[in-house]
Every structure is written in C-alpha cells, then in structure tokens.
Write a protein that holds these residues in place. Structure first.
Motif, mmCIF file in Angstrom:
data_model
loop_
_atom_site.group_PDB
_atom_site.id
_atom_site.type_symbol
_atom_site.label_atom_id
_atom_site.label_comp_id
_atom_site.label_asym_id
_atom_site.label_seq_id
_atom_site.Cartn_x
_atom_site.Cartn_y
_atom_site.Cartn_z
ATOM 1 N N THR A 31 35.394 100.102 60.414
ATOM 2 C CA THR A 31 34.257 99.203 60.273
ATOM 3 C C THR A 31 34.756 97.773 60.282
ATOM 4 O OG1 THR A 31 32.353 98.612 58.928
ATOM 5 C CG2 THR A 31 34.261 99.395 57.741
ATOM 6 N N GLU A 32 34.037 96.940 60.980
ATOM 7 C CA GLU A 32 34.398 95.530 61.117
ATOM 8 C C GLU A 32 35.866 95.377 61.534
ATOM 9 O OE1 GLU A 32 33.182 93.957 57.376
ATOM 10 O OE2 GLU A 32 31.083 94.420 57.761
ATOM 11 N N ILE A 54 39.561 102.231 58.025
ATOM 12 C CA ILE A 54 39.534 102.613 56.606
ATOM 13 C C ILE A 54 40.126 103.998 56.454
ATOM 14 C CG2 ILE A 54 38.029 102.904 54.623
ATOM 15 C CD1 ILE A 54 36.639 100.490 55.668
ATOM 16 N N PRO A 110 44.717 104.723 45.337
ATOM 17 C CA PRO A 110 44.508 103.371 44.816
ATOM 18 C C PRO A 110 43.139 102.806 45.193
ATOM 19 C CG PRO A 110 46.197 103.394 46.545
ATOM 20 C CD PRO A 110 45.838 104.807 46.274
ATOM 21 N N ASN A 111 42.751 101.720 44.526
ATOM 22 C CA ASN A 111 41.500 101.035 44.865
ATOM 23 C C ASN A 111 41.507 100.682 46.330
ATOM 24 O OD1 ASN A 111 41.700 99.301 41.742
ATOM 25 N ND2 ASN A 111 40.273 100.937 42.257
ATOM 26 N N GLY A 112 40.368 100.952 46.966
ATOM 27 C CA GLY A 112 40.261 100.602 48.384
ATOM 28 C C GLY A 112 40.906 101.611 49.320
ATOM 29 N N ALA A 113 41.387 102.731 48.785
ATOM 30 C CA ALA A 113 42.034 103.735 49.632
ATOM 31 C C ALA A 113 41.035 104.402 50.567
ATOM 32 C CB ALA A 113 42.711 104.786 48.768
ATOM 33 N N GLY A 114 39.773 104.361 50.209
ATOM 34 C CA GLY A 114 38.751 104.985 51.052
ATOM 35 C C GLY A 114 38.172 106.254 50.446
ATOM 36 N N LYS A 115 38.325 106.428 49.147
ATOM 37 C CA LYS A 115 37.818 107.642 48.491
ATOM 38 C C LYS A 115 36.294 107.715 48.560
ATOM 39 C CE LYS A 115 39.703 106.407 44.605
ATOM 40 N NZ LYS A 115 40.264 105.110 45.046
ATOM 41 N N SER A 116 35.640 106.618 48.186
ATOM 42 C CA SER A 116 34.172 106.618 48.213
ATOM 43 C C SER A 116 33.662 106.771 49.641
ATOM 44 C CB SER A 116 33.627 105.328 47.599
ATOM 45 O OG SER A 116 34.028 105.225 46.247
ATOM 46 N N VAL A 117 34.323 106.092 50.575
ATOM 47 C CA VAL A 117 33.941 106.216 51.984
ATOM 48 C C VAL A 117 34.107 107.667 52.436
ATOM 49 C CG1 VAL A 117 34.712 105.634 54.324
ATOM 50 C CG2 VAL A 117 34.338 103.818 52.640
ATOM 51 N N GLN A 165 29.382 106.157 42.650
ATOM 52 C CA GLN A 165 30.200 105.340 41.742
ATOM 53 C C GLN A 165 29.305 104.390 40.950
ATOM 54 O OE1 GLN A 165 33.523 103.696 43.822
ATOM 55 N NE2 GLN A 165 34.444 102.789 42.031
ATOM 56 N N GLU A 179 33.953 108.847 40.330
ATOM 57 C CA GLU A 179 34.293 108.180 39.067
ATOM 58 C C GLU A 179 33.154 108.269 38.053
ATOM 59 O OE1 GLU A 179 36.377 104.483 39.344
ATOM 60 O OE2 GLU A 179 36.907 104.811 41.433
ATOM 61 N N HIS A 182 40.416 107.773 38.519
ATOM 62 C CA HIS A 182 41.685 107.048 38.395
ATOM 63 C C HIS A 182 42.383 107.446 37.102
ATOM 64 C CE1 HIS A 182 41.289 104.419 41.816
ATOM 65 N NE2 HIS A 182 40.047 104.133 41.462
HETATM 66 N N1 ATP Z 1 30.097 99.728 54.589
HETATM 67 C C1 ATP Z 1 31.298 99.129 54.582
HETATM 68 N N2 ATP Z 1 31.528 98.089 55.399
HETATM 69 C C2 ATP Z 1 32.732 97.481 55.421
HETATM 70 N N3 ATP Z 1 33.772 97.849 54.668
HETATM 71 C C3 ATP Z 1 33.593 98.869 53.835
HETATM 72 C C4 ATP Z 1 32.356 99.566 53.749
HETATM 73 N N4 ATP Z 1 32.466 100.518 52.816
HETATM 74 C C5 ATP Z 1 33.732 100.430 52.369
HETATM 75 N N5 ATP Z 1 34.407 99.452 52.981
HETATM 76 C C6 ATP Z 1 35.818 99.092 52.754
HETATM 77 O O1 ATP Z 1 36.541 100.295 52.834
HETATM 78 C C7 ATP Z 1 37.612 100.300 51.926
HETATM 79 C C8 ATP Z 1 37.571 101.574 51.103
HETATM 80 O O2 ATP Z 1 36.466 101.516 50.245
HETATM 81 P P1 ATP Z 1 36.137 102.655 49.205
HETATM 82 O O3 ATP Z 1 34.936 102.226 48.465
HETATM 83 O O4 ATP Z 1 36.097 103.955 49.877
HETATM 84 O O5 ATP Z 1 37.418 102.604 48.265
HETATM 85 P P2 ATP Z 1 37.744 103.537 47.044
HETATM 86 O O6 ATP Z 1 38.942 104.325 47.402
HETATM 87 O O7 ATP Z 1 36.553 104.277 46.613
HETATM 88 O O8 ATP Z 1 38.165 102.449 45.960
HETATM 89 P P3 ATP Z 1 37.824 102.352 44.391
HETATM 90 O O9 ATP Z 1 38.878 103.160 43.714
HETATM 91 O O10 ATP Z 1 38.009 100.904 44.105
HETATM 92 O O11 ATP Z 1 36.454 102.850 44.168
HETATM 93 C C9 ATP Z 1 37.475 99.043 51.113
HETATM 94 O O12 ATP Z 1 38.425 98.115 51.562
HETATM 95 C C10 ATP Z 1 36.081 98.560 51.389
HETATM 96 O O13 ATP Z 1 36.025 97.170 51.370
#
Ligand code: ATP
Ligand code: MG
Lengths: 235, 254
Positions: B33-34, B38, B57-64, B100, B174, B206
């Motif tokens: 994305t953008e 990810i 880690p934060n931002g690893a892409g778990k939520s995605v 989350q 989480e 976490h």
């Molecule tokens: N819709 C979106 N558009 C652009 N970037 C996105 C989008 N959704 C997530 N990201 C980016 O994707 C990366 C992973 O996000 P994600 O929320 O999956 O992290 P995470 O592993 O759940 O982190 P955390 O532990 O902080 O919850 C981040 O850098 C976030 O900025």
C-alpha cells in the motif's frame, strides 16, 4: 415612528389574544411545512444513507447533484411546480395548483436535496467508523442502513430541523404555487409580504414575531440535541 | 458457545488438539500500500485448532494480516484459503474479529449484543443475550451506552459481541492491551474456555507472559514475512530464528 410603535402594540395584542386570522395562518404554515418535512424525510433519509454507503456507477454524480440542488432558488422551484401543476401542464388534471398540496410539493422539492446531502454527510462519517466492524460481522446492506440511521438519530434530527427552518421561512415558491389565497393557501411568509405591501403592519409584524420565535425554537432544539448527543453518546 | 461460557470457575481446562473446523492455508501473500510492501510473501498453514499466537514488533503487519485472512483487505497477490475455499461472506460469517481498537455501536451494551445476535438465525435469543451479559461481567452495565464504558469494559463487550456470533474461528487483536490485571485474567479465562470448546483462536499479543499462558503455537512475523512458526514451548525456550530471539530479549523494534 409613532405608527411603528403603534403597530408593535397592535401586533403584541394580536399574539396575546391569539387572533383568529393569525392562528389560522400560523397553523396552515406549520401544517404545510410539517407535511413537506415528512415527505422529504421519507425520501431524503434513506437516499442520503444509501448515497453514503453504497458504491454504484453514477453515485458521484448524484452526490454532486444533491449538493448543488441544496441551493435551488425557491422562485425557480415555484415556477417549475407551477408549470407542472397548471391546467396546461402534465399534472394539470389533478387540479392541485393554488392548494396547500401544491405548497407541500414545492417545499418538499426545495428541502429534499438539503436532507439528502446533509444525511449523506452524517451517515458517511458514522459509516467510516462502523464499516470494518459491519463487514466483519457480515451485516446485510438494509440492516446496515437502518442501524446507521438509528445510531445517527440525534445528528439527523438536526438535519431535519435545518430542513424545517428553510421550508417555513421560504416565500417565493409558495407564493407562486399557492397564490396566497385567504383561508386556503395563506401562510406566514406570504401573508407578511402581502400585509406589508398593503401597509397593514400589525398583522405582518405579529407574523414576523411568530416566525422569529419558531426560528429560535428550531435553533434552540438543534443546540439542545447537540448537547444531548454529546453527553449521551460521545465518549 | 453459551454452554461453554457458563462453565464455572477457573478449573484447569485441558484443551485437546484436533483438526481446525476451518484450516487456513496462505500462499505467497503480499500486501502493498502506498508503495510500501507490508507483507512480502507470507506462507502459513494453520491446520490444527491449537491456539495460535501471532507475535512480531510494532508495524510488522499483524493487524493487516488478520484483516487479510478475514477478508477485510484485498491482498496485492497471493492466495488465502479456508478449508480449501477462497474467502467469501459465508467464510467470514463463521469467523469473528475483535479489533485492536474495537468499534462499538452508539447504543446500550445490551443493544450492541442483540444487534449481533439478530444477524444470525439463532433461536432463544434472549437467553443467549442474558448469558453473554453474565459471562462478560457486564450484566450491571447492560443499559449503559456502550461508548461511555471504560476501556476494559469496552474490550469485554467487544469480545462478548464476537462470541455471541458463535464463530468457528476467532481473531483477537491485542484484546488485553491497556487492561488491569483482573480484566486480563477475566478475558484470558474466557479465551481458555472458548479454546476448550474447539474454536480456532488466532491471538495477537505483545505480552510474552500471556503468550506463554495461552499459546500452543507461535507465528512470528517480521519484516513482512513469517520468520518462525513453532510450538509455543520451543518458541519461548529455544527460538529458532534470530529475529524471534532478539524480539523476546527486547532487542528489536522494527
Ligand atoms: N490501510 C493502510 N494504509 C497504509 N498503510 C497501512 C495501512 N494499514 C496498515 N498500514 C501500515 O502497515 C504496517 C503494519 O501495520 P499493522 O497495523 O499491521 O502493524 P501491527 O503489526 O499490527 O503493529 P502493532 O503491534 O503496533 O499493532 C504499518 O507500518 C502501518 O502503517
Ligand atoms: Mg496491530
């Protein structure tokens, strides 16, 4: 000056004594505008909600159109409805010209775009909030629309009040299609215009004061609803 | 679900490993994305109903990743299959996700639950509703607007709303972040009972202690890839990847 002061006193008396002519005109105004509001709400709330959440070709055109139509000049609406309802017009057989129904139609046309456009905005904001949750739960479209309308009800009531305020204060369209006929289609705004032009300031002033009071009441209700919403629903 | 949730007390639950009702198979999953990758080629098979902890880690892409496998996001490429079938509304209907940041409807606690109940053709709805209120400890707050609840109460309501849908697969992103120890215990207790009932749970956390308490296997996500997928014992005692080891020792951020 003397005359004006005298007119104010007379106007006050008309209001305090609930003058029959005054009450009749105010009553008809409220009735016409309330009916127009019901019609517009029945069309505008679901349509606005659908425009907010559905994705279909031509949606953007409709959004732009409803926004543009918010600023419809009342006299143009009046003229259009007049041509539709006049004897020579396509709906002439219904014999609706110069009836309260004609005024309801004109006011409905005037405020439905307002209600559509404002509803769309309100529902789009809430949908932004809800959409992932709804998709996760697999909420059917019609259930989603109903849920969004219900959960946005405070904001939507302010939308309806805005429409009401615009309709009841409007003069051009109802003058053209209603004709300002005494006891039939004479509403506050047209009566004020007529009485003022005749120099009969007392009734005009009395009606003006009532119209102002209604405007204050509408705006007060909006403020109260906003407050109620904030204290009840917001975090 | 309700029989399970009414299971009394903190009795130790011996969850049995079995085949998941909806085995997951992810092949070469990427999400861009953008202009940023990810996820870059995630391969993962979750066949058993063991509780899977998803760490990284934060931002690893778990939520995605959760959004992708639940069908809320479209992958840029790759293949996601649940029991051999691609994502569909029917698949999603058999799953539930606690976000989350849960979004509750602007209604009462009770109305939030009954809205969810109304979405599926359940019988004896009111009994299920009362049971869910009791199980989540929200009975006294039933008529409160959901959005004025405390953070912990909102989390509990979000979990109860997910469970009332009777999912076969439950995603928890989480679910105990920012909660006090008692609320954490309460939610972990519910998670344990749901697990014992055979529901497949994928939990993002976490909290290594929580992951040890609940997890049976761990998937570690790092830099858009799965860098480790191990049984929980092995993961915590002897992580197989350098990234996981560094993460567990508090040494990596991104
Ligand atoms: N819709 C979106 N558009 C652009 N970037 C996105 C989008 N959704 C997530 N990201 C980016 O994707 C990366 C992973 O996000 P994600 O929320 O999956 O992290 P995470 O592993 O759940 O982190 P955390 O532990 O902080 O919850 C981040 O850098 C976030 O900025
Ligand atoms: Mg996350």
């Amino acid at each position: 000056m003397q005359d004006f002061a005298h007119s104010f006193v007379l106007a006050g008396n008309l209001i305090l004594q609930a003058d029959a002519a005054l009450v009749e005109i105010v009553g008809l105004s409220l009735q016409v505008t309330a009916t127009a509001l019901v019609v517009s709400a029945a069309i505008g709330l679901p349509l606005g909600a659908i425009l907010a959440i559905a994705r279909f070709p031509g949606r953007m055109v409709l959004v732009v159109l409803s926004n543009a139509l918010m600023g419809l000049p009342p006299v143009v609406v009046g003229l259009t409805v007049y041509m539709l309802l006049s004897n020579a017009g396509p709906l002439g057989v219904l014999g609706l010209l110069y009836t309260p129904t004609a005024m309801v139609i004109a006011q409905s046309i005037l405020i439905t775009p307002i209600i559509i456009a404002l509803t769309r905005q309100v529902i789009a904001d809430l949908h932004q909030d809800y959409s992932d949750t709804f998709r996760s739960m697999v909420v059917p479209g019609h259930t989603a629309v109903a849920a969004l309308l219900w959960d946005a009800r405070y904001s939507l009531m302010t939308v309806l009040l805005a429409g009401f305020g615009r309709a009841i204060a409007e003069v051009g369209a109802v003058m053209i299609v209603g004709g300002n006929i005494n006891h039939v289609t004479r509403v506050m705004t047209t009566a004020i215009a007529l009485e003022t032009s005749k120099g009969e300031l007392a009734l005009a002033l009395a009606l003006g004061i009532v119209l102002l009071l209604i405007a204050f009441a509408v705006n007060g209700s909006v403020a109260l609803l906003r407050g109620a919403e904030r204290s009840l629903v917001r975090v | 679900m309700s029989e399970v949730l009414s299971f009394p007390g903190h009795a130790p639950l011996k969850a049995r490993t079995g085949r998941s009702a909806l085995p997951l198979s992810v092949r070469q999953l990427t999400f861009r994305t953008e202009g940023i990758d990810i996820l870059r080629g995630v391969n993962l098979s979750l066949e058993s109903n063991d509780l899977t902890v998803l760490m990284g880690p934060n931002g690893a892409g778990k939520s995605v990743f959760l959004r992708l496998i639940h069908g809320l996001l479209q992958p840029s490429s790759g293949d996601i299959r649940w029991d051999g079938a691609p994502l569909s509304k029917a698949v999603r209907r058999s799953q539930a996700l606690v976000f989350q940041k849960p979004v509750l409807l602007r209604r009462s606690v009770r109305a939030n639950l009954s809205f969810a109940l109304g979405l599926r053709g359940f019988v004896n709805r009111s009994a299920r509703l009362e049971q869910a209120l009791a199980d989540s400890g929200l009975a006294d707050l039933a008529d409160r607007p959901a959005r004025v609840l405390s953070g912990g109460e909102q989390q509990r309501l979000a979990l109860a709303r997910a469970l009332i849908l009777d999912p076969k697969v439950l995603f928890l992103d989480e679910p105990t972040a920012n909660l006090d120890p008692a609320s954490v215990l309460m939610i972990e207790d519910v998670i344990g009972r749901v697990r014992a009932s055979g529901v497949k749970i994928i939990l993002v956390t976490h909290d290594a202690h929580q992951a040890r308490r609940l997890g049976e296997e761990v998937v570690f996500l790092h830099k858009g890839r799965v860098s480790e997928h191990s049984p929980a014992d092995l993961f915590f005692n002897q992580p197989q990847s350098a990234e996981a080891e560094a993460y567990l020792n508090g040494k990596i951020l991104v």
